[in-house]
Design a protein around this motif. Structure first.
Motif, PDB file in Angstrom:
ATOM      1  N   VAL A  48     -21.669 -33.094  45.197  1.00 51.74           N
ATOM      2  CA  VAL A  48     -21.367 -31.729  45.856  1.00 51.74           C
ATOM      3  C   VAL A  48     -20.027 -31.919  45.806  1.00 51.74           C
ATOM      4  CG1 VAL A  48     -20.933 -30.837  48.387  1.00 51.74           C
ATOM      5  CG2 VAL A  48     -23.259 -32.341  47.429  1.00 51.74           C
ATOM      6  N   THR A  49     -19.501 -30.505  45.802  1.00 46.37           N
ATOM      7  CA  THR A  49     -17.973 -30.361  45.952  1.00 46.37           C
ATOM      8  C   THR A  49     -17.886 -28.475  46.812  1.00 46.37           C
ATOM      9  OG1 THR A  49     -18.311 -28.458  43.562  1.00 46.37           O
ATOM     10  CG2 THR A  49     -17.238 -31.191  44.014  1.00 46.37           C
ATOM     11  N   ILE A 294      -4.100 -29.661  61.722  1.00 47.35           N
ATOM     12  CA  ILE A 294      -5.103 -29.952  62.429  1.00 47.35           C
ATOM     13  C   ILE A 294      -4.830 -30.885  63.321  1.00 47.35           C
ATOM     14  CG2 ILE A 294      -7.300 -31.202  62.217  1.00 47.35           C
ATOM     15  CD1 ILE A 294      -7.747 -30.961  58.677  1.00 47.35           C
ATOM     16  N   TYR A 295      -5.157 -30.465  64.595  1.00 46.99           N
ATOM     17  CA  TYR A 295      -4.547 -31.307  65.430  1.00 46.99           C
ATOM     18  C   TYR A 295      -5.282 -32.811  66.090  1.00 46.99           C
ATOM     19  CZ  TYR A 295      -0.846 -27.819  65.932  1.00 46.99           C
ATOM     20  OH  TYR A 295      -0.085 -26.744  65.742  1.00 46.99           O
ATOM     21  N   ALA A 305      -4.549 -30.472  48.230  1.00 47.03           N
ATOM     22  CA  ALA A 305      -5.520 -30.305  46.889  1.00 47.03           C
ATOM     23  C   ALA A 305      -4.303 -31.534  46.166  1.00 47.03           C
ATOM     24  CB  ALA A 305      -6.028 -29.532  45.881  1.00 47.03           C
ATOM     25  N   ASP A 306      -5.057 -32.590  45.406  1.00 46.43           N
ATOM     26  CA  ASP A 306      -4.848 -33.868  44.494  1.00 46.43           C
ATOM     27  C   ASP A 306      -5.928 -34.019  43.719  1.00 46.43           C
ATOM     28  OD1 ASP A 306      -3.794 -35.998  43.637  1.00 46.43           O
ATOM     29  OD2 ASP A 306      -4.030 -37.177  45.896  1.00 46.43           O
ATOM     30  N   GLY A 307      -5.804 -33.306  42.558  1.00 46.45           N
ATOM     31  CA  GLY A 307      -6.184 -33.000  42.000  1.00 46.45           C
ATOM     32  C   GLY A 307      -7.278 -32.412  41.844  1.00 46.45           C
ATOM     33  N   ASN A 308      -9.027 -32.661  41.302  1.00 47.75           N
ATOM     34  CA  ASN A 308      -9.644 -32.609  42.039  1.00 47.75           C
ATOM     35  C   ASN A 308     -10.025 -32.757  43.622  1.00 47.75           C
ATOM     36  OD1 ASN A 308     -10.222 -30.734  40.451  1.00 47.75           O
ATOM     37  ND2 ASN A 308     -11.445 -32.163  39.158  1.00 47.75           N
ATOM     38  N   ARG A 309      -9.837 -33.413  44.600  1.00 46.61           N
ATOM     39  CA  ARG A 309      -9.741 -34.342  46.321  1.00 46.61           C
ATOM     40  C   ARG A 309      -9.429 -33.743  46.751  1.00 46.61           C
ATOM     41  NH1 ARG A 309     -14.875 -36.437  44.817  1.00 46.61           N
ATOM     42  NH2 ARG A 309     -15.143 -37.539  43.039  1.00 46.61           N
ATOM     43  N   ALA A 310      -9.467 -33.489  47.926  1.00 49.20           N
ATOM     44  CA  ALA A 310      -8.458 -33.093  49.162  1.00 49.20           C
ATOM     45  C   ALA A 310      -8.174 -34.276  49.444  1.00 49.20           C
ATOM     46  CB  ALA A 310      -9.624 -32.246  50.121  1.00 49.20           C
ATOM     47  N   LYS A 311      -7.030 -34.421  50.172  1.00 45.61           N
ATOM     48  CA  LYS A 311      -6.285 -35.332  50.088  1.00 45.61           C
ATOM     49  C   LYS A 311      -6.340 -35.212  51.863  1.00 45.61           C
ATOM     50  CE  LYS A 311      -1.780 -38.584  50.167  1.00 45.61           C
ATOM     51  NZ  LYS A 311      -1.218 -39.054  48.315  1.00 45.61           N
ATOM     52  N   LEU A 312      -5.993 -35.663  52.953  1.00 43.92           N
ATOM     53  CA  LEU A 312      -4.981 -35.064  54.094  1.00 43.92           C
ATOM     54  C   LEU A 312      -3.429 -36.274  54.376  1.00 43.92           C
ATOM     55  CD1 LEU A 312      -6.426 -34.184  57.107  1.00 43.92           C
ATOM     56  CD2 LEU A 312      -7.033 -36.543  57.558  1.00 43.92           C
ATOM     57  N   VAL A 344     -14.247 -28.532  56.117  1.00 38.23           N
ATOM     58  CA  VAL A 344     -15.785 -28.557  56.230  1.00 38.23           C
ATOM     59  C   VAL A 344     -14.685 -30.424  55.595  1.00 38.23           C
ATOM     60  CG1 VAL A 344     -16.507 -27.083  56.195  1.00 38.23           C
ATOM     61  CG2 VAL A 344     -16.127 -27.547  54.496  1.00 38.23           C
ATOM     62  N   LEU A 345     -13.235 -30.270  55.291  1.00 37.97           N
ATOM     63  CA  LEU A 345     -13.296 -31.423  54.265  1.00 37.97           C
ATOM     64  C   LEU A 345     -12.906 -32.507  54.977  1.00 37.97           C
ATOM     65  CD1 LEU A 345     -10.354 -29.082  52.409  1.00 37.97           C
ATOM     66  CD2 LEU A 345     -13.124 -30.133  51.923  1.00 37.97           C
ATOM     67  N   TYR A 346     -12.749 -33.420  53.610  1.00 36.48           N
ATOM     68  CA  TYR A 346     -13.057 -35.195  54.120  1.00 36.48           C
ATOM     69  C   TYR A 346     -11.514 -36.008  53.490  1.00 36.48           C
ATOM     70  CZ  TYR A 346     -16.710 -35.584  51.662  1.00 36.48           C
ATOM     71  OH  TYR A 346     -17.759 -36.535  50.414  1.00 36.48           O
ATOM     72  N   ASP A 347     -10.824 -36.727  54.146  1.00 35.03           N
ATOM     73  CA  ASP A 347      -9.853 -37.286  53.416  1.00 35.03           C
ATOM     74  C   ASP A 347     -11.339 -37.448  52.082  1.00 35.03           C
ATOM     75  OD1 ASP A 347      -7.799 -38.074  51.737  1.00 35.03           O
ATOM     76  OD2 ASP A 347      -7.772 -40.117  53.111  1.00 35.03           O
ATOM     77  N   GLY A 348     -10.615 -37.384  50.831  1.00 35.77           N
ATOM     78  CA  GLY A 348     -10.991 -37.827  49.612  1.00 35.77           C
ATOM     79  C   GLY A 348     -11.954 -36.611  49.132  1.00 35.77           C
ATOM     80  N   ALA A 349     -12.843 -36.173  49.799  1.00 31.37           N
ATOM     81  CA  ALA A 349     -14.050 -34.756  49.523  1.00 31.37           C
ATOM     82  C   ALA A 349     -13.444 -34.527  47.563  1.00 31.37           C
ATOM     83  CB  ALA A 349     -14.035 -34.109  50.488  1.00 31.37           C
TER      84      ALA A 349
END
Length: 369
Positions: A48-49, A294-295, A305-312, A344-349
Motif C-alpha cells: 500500500v502506498t 507535527i507537534y 520524501a526519501d526515495g519512495n518512502r516517507a521519513k520523519l 496519514v503517514l508513518y515513518d517508512g511508509a
C-alpha cells in the motif's frame, strides 16, 4: 472354512482402512496446497502506498516589516504672532491662500506707534544738535570735555530709543518668512491681537514629513535612512527616516519617529498615514509552511520524501508569520518536504509524490506594537 472367511473379513477391513487413509491424506494435501497458493498470492500483492505532494526546499531572504501610524505635517511651518497687544487693521490672506516669503499677511494699527516714532525722532535730533553745539564750545575752551561726553551719551540713548520705536513700527506689518499656503486664520480685522497668540499659520506643502509613533522593541532597529513604506488611502509612497526621538511620549510610551515624504506626494498636513518599517532582514534561510509541522509534546517534526518512502525528521523553528515559519535546524536546501498527505503517514511508509519548487516567503508583517 470359518478361518478363511475370517481372513477375508480382516483383509477387507484393512483395505477399507487403507482406502480411508489414502482419501484423508489426499484431502489434507489438497488443503495444504490451497493454503500455500493463498500465501503466495498474498505475498505477490503490491504494498500500500500513499499519494503525497512535495516541495523541493531552497533558501530565501526573510524580511520583517512592522506597521505604525501617525500624521503628516509640513517640515517648514510658520506661526504669525505679534510682540505686543495691538488692534488688527487688515488680514490680507485667507485659509488656502498661497503666500511667498516676505509678503505682508497682516497689518496692525500704526497711529500710536507713528507718534512714538515721531517723538523719538525729535528727541534724537535735539540731542544731536546739542551735542554738536557743545562740541564746538569745547573746541574753543568754553566748556569741559566731560560735558561733551555727557551730551554724546544722551545722543546714543535717543538713537537707541528711536530705533526701538522704528522697529516696533515695522512689526505692525507681519510678513511670511516661507513660501507656502495658509493653513489656519485665527483673527479678523478690528480684533485685538494678543502678544504671542498665533494669528495665522503657514505651511509648505512641498516639504512634508510624518511623525509615527513606534514601540520600544523596534525603535532601536530604526536609524536615519531606514526605508519606510508610507500608505495613504491605499496608495504607496516611499519615505526615509529623518530622525528618531530618544524619549518616549508620556502616557503612550511610544517613540516619535519623523519620516520624510517625497515632494509633490499630494499628502496634506494632518493626514493620517501608515508607515511600514523593515525592522529585520535574514539572508539564505529555509522557510516552510507552518501547517506541515507535527507537534508531539515539546518536539517538532516534518515528513520528507526519501526515495519512495516517507521519513520523519525532527526540526527546530524560529520566527514565523502568516502561515510560514523559519527552520533553524533539521532541514536543508534540496530536501523534498511533504506538504500534502502527511497526516496519514508513518515513518517508512510507501509514497507516490508530485513535486513542486518551494516559493519565496511572504515579506509582509503586521503591526505588533
Amino acid at each position: 472354512m470359518l478361518k478363511f472367511i475370517t481372513r477375508i473379513r480382516i483383509l477387507l477391513w484393512v483395505l477399507l482402512l487403507v482406502g480411508v487413509g489414502f482419501l484423508v491424506s489426499t484431502q489434507v494435501r489438497a488443503k495444504l496446497q490451497q493454503a500455500e497458493a493463498n500465501l503466495r498470492s498474498l505475498e505477490s500483492q503490491e504494498e500500500v502506498t500513499y499519494p503525497v505532494e512535495t516541495e523541493i526546499l531552497k533558501t530565501t531572504n526573510w524580511e520583517t516589516w512592522r506597521s505604525y501610524y501617525g500624521q503628516a505635517k509640513s517640515a517648514h511651518t510658520q506661526n504669525i504672532t505679534t510682540y505686543e497687544r495691538e488692534i488688527v487693521r487688515t488680514v490680507n490672506v485667507d485659509v488656502g491662500s498661497p503666500v511667498k516669503s516676505g509678503q505682508t499677511v497682516i497689518t496692525l494699527q500704526v497711529a500710536a506707534r507713528g507718534a512714538q516714532v515721531q517723538s523719538g525722532q525729535t528727541a534724537y535730533d535735539e540731542a544731536l544738535t546739542n551735542y554738536n553745539r557743545l562740541k564746538q564750545l569745547n573746541a574753543k575752551g568754553g566748556i569741559s570735555k566731560s560735558e561733551v561726553d555727557a551730551a554724546y551719551s544722551r545722543v546714543k540713548t535717543a538713537e537707541a530709543a528711536l530705533k526701538s520705536t522704528q522697529s516696533s513700527l515695522q512689526r505692525t506689518s507681519l510678513k511670511a518668512s516661507i513660501n507656502g499656503i495658509v493653513s489656519a486664520r485665527n483673527v479678523e480685522p478690528g480684533e485685538i491681537a494678543e502678544a504671542g497668540a498665533v494669528l495665522l499659520s503657514i505651511v509648505d506643502p512641498k516639504t512634508m514629513e510624518a511623525e509615527l509613533m513606534v514601540s520600544k522593541k523596534d525603535v532601536m532597529k530604526i536609524n536615519r535612512g531606514t526605508p519606510v513604506e508610507i500608505y495613504v488611502d491605499g496608495q504607496k509612497h516611499t519615505g526615509t527616516v529623518k530622525r528618531t526621538s530618544p524619549e518616549a511620549q508620556s502616557g503612550s510610551g511610544l517613540y516619535p519617529v519623523v519620516v520624510g515624504l517625497p515632494e509633490n506626494s499630494g499628502i496634506l498636513p494632518g493626514t493620517y498615514v501608515e508607515g511600514r518599517f523593515m525592522v529585520s532582514s535574514l539572508q539564505n534561510v529555509v522557510v516552510i509552511p507552518s501547517s506541515v509541522v507535527i507537534y508531539r509534546g515539546t518536539t517538532q517534526s516534518v515528513y520528507i520524501a526519501d526515495g519512495n518512502r516517507a521519513k520523519l525528521v525532527a526540526i527546530t523553528t524560529g520566527e514565523g508569520r502568516e502561515g510560514k515559519v523559519i527552520v533553524t535546524s533539521g532541514l536543508k536546501p534540496g530536501d523534498a518536504l511533504i506538504t500534502s498527505g502527511n497526516r496519514v503517514l508513518y515513518d517508512g511508509a510507501g509514497i507516490v509524490r508530485n513535486v513542486s519548487i518551494a516559493g519565496k516567503s511572504n515579506d509582509d508583517d503586521s503591526n505588533e506594537g
